[in-house]
Design a protein around this motif. Sequence first.
Motif: not given
Length: 263
Positions: A86-89, A92, A95, A136, A138
Motif C-alpha cells: 500500500i502507498q498512502y500518498s 510517503r 509499505n 509491516k 516501509y
Amino acid sequence: MHAHGTEVRQRAIALLRAGVKNADIARKLGVPAGTIGYWHHLDRAERGILPGRGLHRPCPRCDGRDLDEAAYAYLLGLYLGDGHIIQYSEHRAPNLMISCDDAWPGIMDACQAAMQAVFPHNSVCRVRRPGSHNVKVYSKHLWCMFPQHGAGKKHERRIALEPWQQRIVDRHPWDFIRGLFHSDGCRITNWTKRMVAGKQKRYEYPRYFFANKSDDIRKLCSDTLTKVGVEWSTLARGSDPFNISVARRASVALMDAHMGPKY
C-alpha cells in the motif's frame, strides 16, 4: 490559543539539545508536550538531522546489495498468500504488509525475521488488529522486490515470477513452499472407517492442503512441489479447484521433514 514567545522556544530547544525529555520540558516551561515535540521536529529539520532523511538504503535490485535469498523465498511465499503493498500518498514510501493470525505467533515471528533479513536497513513493526497483527516494513524499493504488485485482487490478475525470482525459488524451494503453506495452507488429520474382519475400524492419516483462488499462485505452488518430489492432487470446492492436496504417505513425510510445525 496561547502563543509562546521566542525566548520560551529557545529555552526549550536548548533543553532538547541537551537531551532532556519532551515531557520534562513541557512541565518545566508550562508548554503542551505536543508543542515541544513540534519544536523538536522543526529544530532537527533545520539542522538536517531528521531520522531517515538523507540515508541511502541500498536495494538488491537497484544497487546490487547482497540478499538473504532463503528469507526472500519465504517472504515471497507469505506475500503471495496474505500480503499486499500500500502507498498512502505520493509523499510517503509504500509499505509491505503481511497479515498474521494471532493463533500462530511462531509464524508471526518468522515473518518478522524474514522481513528484517530482506530489508536489514529498514525498521519492521507490528500493527495490532482484532485477532491478528500486520507485520509491516516501509521501503521505496518494494516495487523492485515484489513486481507482482498491481491494481486489484491477486486472483483477478496475472501473477508470474520474474526470472531472477524464479532462480531464487529454484535454489530455495522449501523456503518458498513453507511461506505459501504458512499463509494459505494447513496440515490436518483425516479419518475414515473400514470393515476389517467384520468390524469397523477407524483409520487416521495426515494431509496437507493449500487453498488459493489464484490459478497462477496455485500453479507456482504445485510446480515447486513437483520439483522437490512431492506428489499432489487438486480438490474442487464445488466447481472451483481452489485446493491443492498432499495426501500420499511418502509426500506427507517429505513435507513434515521440511515444513516444521505451524504454531
